[in-house]
Motif scaffolding. Structure first.
Motif, PDB file in Angstrom:
ATOM      1  N   PHE A  24      16.851  -8.209  -6.964  1.00 48.09           N
ATOM      2  CA  PHE A  24      15.765  -7.828  -7.972  1.00 48.09           C
ATOM      3  C   PHE A  24      14.336  -8.027  -7.410  1.00 48.09           C
ATOM      4  O   PHE A  24      13.384  -7.260  -7.796  1.00 48.09           O
ATOM      5  CB  PHE A  24      16.027  -8.862  -9.176  1.00 48.09           C
ATOM      6  CG  PHE A  24      15.223  -8.599 -10.543  1.00 48.09           C
ATOM      7  CD1 PHE A  24      15.626  -7.721 -11.175  1.00 48.09           C
ATOM      8  CD2 PHE A  24      14.216  -9.497 -10.606  1.00 48.09           C
ATOM      9  CE1 PHE A  24      14.757  -7.554 -12.283  1.00 48.09           C
ATOM     10  CE2 PHE A  24      13.285  -9.411 -11.575  1.00 48.09           C
ATOM     11  CZ  PHE A  24      13.476  -8.144 -12.571  1.00 48.09           C
ATOM     12  N   ALA A  25      14.080  -9.224  -6.508  1.00 47.71           N
ATOM     13  CA  ALA A  25      12.873  -9.421  -6.218  1.00 47.71           C
ATOM     14  C   ALA A  25      12.451  -8.398  -5.204  1.00 47.71           C
ATOM     15  O   ALA A  25      11.204  -7.999  -5.331  1.00 47.71           O
ATOM     16  CB  ALA A  25      12.914 -10.880  -5.584  1.00 47.71           C
ATOM     17  N   ARG A  26      13.247  -8.008  -4.441  1.00 43.36           N
ATOM     18  CA  ARG A  26      13.027  -7.058  -3.417  1.00 43.36           C
ATOM     19  C   ARG A  26      12.506  -5.787  -3.938  1.00 43.36           C
ATOM     20  O   ARG A  26      11.576  -5.201  -3.653  1.00 43.36           O
ATOM     21  CB  ARG A  26      14.312  -6.837  -2.445  1.00 43.36           C
ATOM     22  CG  ARG A  26      13.970  -5.795  -1.363  1.00 43.36           C
ATOM     23  CD  ARG A  26      15.187  -5.608  -0.498  1.00 43.36           C
ATOM     24  NE  ARG A  26      16.151  -4.645  -1.382  1.00 43.36           N
ATOM     25  CZ  ARG A  26      17.224  -4.407  -1.274  1.00 43.36           C
ATOM     26  NH1 ARG A  26      18.134  -5.313  -0.342  1.00 43.36           N
ATOM     27  NH2 ARG A  26      18.375  -3.832  -2.126  1.00 43.36           N
ATOM     28  N   GLU A  27      13.312  -5.389  -4.854  1.00 43.37           N
ATOM     29  CA  GLU A  27      13.052  -3.807  -5.563  1.00 43.37           C
ATOM     30  C   GLU A  27      12.007  -3.927  -6.431  1.00 43.37           C
ATOM     31  O   GLU A  27      10.943  -3.122  -6.657  1.00 43.37           O
ATOM     32  CB  GLU A  27      14.104  -3.455  -6.332  1.00 43.37           C
ATOM     33  CG  GLU A  27      15.407  -3.268  -5.437  1.00 43.37           C
ATOM     34  CD  GLU A  27      15.295  -2.433  -4.281  1.00 43.37           C
ATOM     35  OE1 GLU A  27      14.723  -1.121  -4.616  1.00 43.37           O
ATOM     36  OE2 GLU A  27      15.499  -2.726  -3.172  1.00 43.37           O
ATOM     37  N   ALA A  28      11.542  -5.194  -7.169  1.00 44.00           N
ATOM     38  CA  ALA A  28      10.377  -5.480  -7.829  1.00 44.00           C
ATOM     39  C   ALA A  28       9.013  -5.492  -7.055  1.00 44.00           C
ATOM     40  O   ALA A  28       7.944  -4.815  -7.325  1.00 44.00           O
ATOM     41  CB  ALA A  28      10.486  -6.546  -8.691  1.00 44.00           C
ATOM     42  N   VAL A  29       9.142  -6.172  -5.815  1.00 47.49           N
ATOM     43  CA  VAL A  29       8.144  -6.094  -5.039  1.00 47.49           C
ATOM     44  C   VAL A  29       7.675  -4.818  -4.512  1.00 47.49           C
ATOM     45  O   VAL A  29       6.472  -4.303  -4.503  1.00 47.49           O
ATOM     46  CB  VAL A  29       8.095  -7.167  -3.958  1.00 47.49           C
ATOM     47  CG1 VAL A  29       6.920  -6.823  -3.093  1.00 47.49           C
ATOM     48  CG2 VAL A  29       8.121  -8.653  -4.694  1.00 47.49           C
ATOM     49  N   LYS A  30       8.706  -3.897  -4.231  1.00 53.54           N
ATOM     50  CA  LYS A  30       8.400  -2.406  -3.821  1.00 53.54           C
ATOM     51  C   LYS A  30       7.918  -1.857  -4.763  1.00 53.54           C
ATOM     52  O   LYS A  30       6.835  -1.022  -4.423  1.00 53.54           O
ATOM     53  CB  LYS A  30       9.817  -1.833  -3.354  1.00 53.54           C
ATOM     54  CG  LYS A  30      10.525  -2.367  -2.363  1.00 53.54           C
ATOM     55  CD  LYS A  30      11.779  -1.604  -2.041  1.00 53.54           C
ATOM     56  CE  LYS A  30      12.529  -1.987  -0.655  1.00 53.54           C
ATOM     57  NZ  LYS A  30      13.986  -1.338  -0.829  1.00 53.54           N
ATOM     58  N   ALA A  31       8.038  -1.914  -6.098  1.00 50.45           N
ATOM     59  CA  ALA A  31       7.550  -1.332  -7.109  1.00 50.45           C
ATOM     60  C   ALA A  31       6.145  -1.648  -7.427  1.00 50.45           C
ATOM     61  O   ALA A  31       5.201  -0.908  -7.813  1.00 50.45           O
ATOM     62  CB  ALA A  31       8.317  -1.454  -8.628  1.00 50.45           C
ATOM     63  N   MET A  32       5.636  -3.031  -7.077  1.00 50.74           N
ATOM     64  CA  MET A  32       4.371  -3.497  -7.591  1.00 50.74           C
ATOM     65  C   MET A  32       3.242  -3.301  -6.361  1.00 50.74           C
ATOM     66  O   MET A  32       2.163  -3.225  -6.486  1.00 50.74           O
ATOM     67  CB  MET A  32       4.395  -5.051  -7.599  1.00 50.74           C
ATOM     68  CG  MET A  32       5.411  -5.307  -9.015  1.00 50.74           C
ATOM     69  SD  MET A  32       5.461  -7.169  -9.170  1.00 50.74           S
ATOM     70  CE  MET A  32       6.547  -7.301 -10.571  1.00 50.74           C
ATOM     71  N   LEU A  33       3.693  -3.236  -5.106  1.00 46.55           N
ATOM     72  CA  LEU A  33       2.920  -3.559  -4.056  1.00 46.55           C
ATOM     73  C   LEU A  33       2.013  -2.077  -3.907  1.00 46.55           C
ATOM     74  O   LEU A  33       0.747  -2.056  -3.507  1.00 46.55           O
ATOM     75  CB  LEU A  33       3.576  -3.397  -2.509  1.00 46.55           C
ATOM     76  CG  LEU A  33       4.245  -4.569  -2.279  1.00 46.55           C
ATOM     77  CD1 LEU A  33       5.061  -4.650  -0.884  1.00 46.55           C
ATOM     78  CD2 LEU A  33       3.078  -5.704  -2.178  1.00 46.55           C
ATOM     79  N   PRO A  34       2.409  -0.824  -4.358  1.00 47.25           N
ATOM     80  CA  PRO A  34       1.247   0.174  -4.396  1.00 47.25           C
ATOM     81  C   PRO A  34       0.103  -0.213  -5.222  1.00 47.25           C
ATOM     82  O   PRO A  34      -0.985   0.510  -5.014  1.00 47.25           O
ATOM     83  CB  PRO A  34       2.117   1.308  -5.211  1.00 47.25           C
ATOM     84  CG  PRO A  34       3.331   0.663  -4.447  1.00 47.25           C
ATOM     85  CD  PRO A  34       3.470  -0.419  -4.815  1.00 47.25           C
TER      86      PRO A  34
END
Length: 243
Positions: free
Chosen positions: A120-130
């Motif tokens: 969950f953290a990995r995918e959430a951070v991918k979404a937030m980084l941009p």
């Protein structure tokens, strides 16, 4: 794609539960809330309650222990707008004697408590980084900090989740992502204790249980913190709770 800011909460069960309270708190602030859990019927009730308040909500049935389903959850959430908040609230304790704890049970606790939190953290951070911003919040427990008799599987899983939160905070905090771990130290006045252990709830007495809305308010305040003074770990307990 819409312009709504999105808050994703994984680990939404009963209406009188922490996942629901957190989702509703962010919905009141105008976030499109994506509620996720294993039981579609429960999610539908939560979504309807949020929509009855003229707020935006969507349900995505998700097993936190499934990498594929968690990946799909964050992908779906991103279709509703930029993901700015992601809350991992999955997992529940089920006390067992250590000698009666099977390997399968231990692994199941780990998969929900730690592994799912990592994915969950990995995918959430991918979404937030941009956007270089966002809040990633984890629900912990007193078991995150110490192991006790009959809680070996739960404590190991929660301690692992705490380590996940620390690793992500140190890696992605400098990139604008606020990662925080919330230690819930005490019993919550919700569906679980009032249904499964009403005697314990009564024994705790007035002021002896954490209130759902009070906990959810702390999640909101974590999201509101200025980056110059971020909290990485917050512990919450009733004033009567010994520690």
């Amino acid at each position: 794609m819409t312009n709504n800011k999105v808050a994703v909460v994984l680990g939404v069960g009963a209406v009188a539960g922490l996942g629901t309270a957190v989702a509703m708190r962010f919905a009141r602030e105008g976030y499109a809330t994506v509620v996720a859990g294993r039981t579609g019927k429960n999610l539908d009730v939560v979504v309807q309650q949020i929509r009855d308040q003229n707020q935006v909500a969507h349900a995505v049935v998700t097993d936190a222990a499934s990498e594929e389903q968690v990946i799909e959850l964050l992908a779906r959430a991103g279709q509703f707008g930029p993901v700015e908040v992601a809350v991992y609230n999955a997992g529940g304790n089920n006390p067992k004697s250590s000698l009666k704890t099977s390997g399968q049970f231990f692994e199941e606790q780990w998969r929900v408590g730690t592994y799912g939190g990592f994915v969950f953290a990995r995918e959430a951070v991918k979404a937030m980084l941009p956007q270089a911003r966002g809040s990633l919040l984890f629900t912990g427990a007193s078991a995150s900090l110490r192991g006790r008799p009959n809680f070996v599987a739960f404590a190991a899983a929660k301690a692992g989740l705490r380590a996940v939160s620390q690793s992500f905070a140190r890696e992605f905090g400098p990139q604008g992502i606020h990662v925080a771990h919330v230690v819930i130290d005490g019993a919550i006045d919700g569906h679980r204790i009032n249904t499964l252990a009403p005697q314990l709830a009564q024994m705790k007495g007035e002021g002896g249980l954490l209130q759902l809305d009070a906990i959810a308010e702390n999640y909101w305040q974590l999201h509101q913190q200025h980056p110059s003074a971020w909290t990485q770990e917050l512990d919450l307990r009733p004033f009567k709770e010994p520690f």
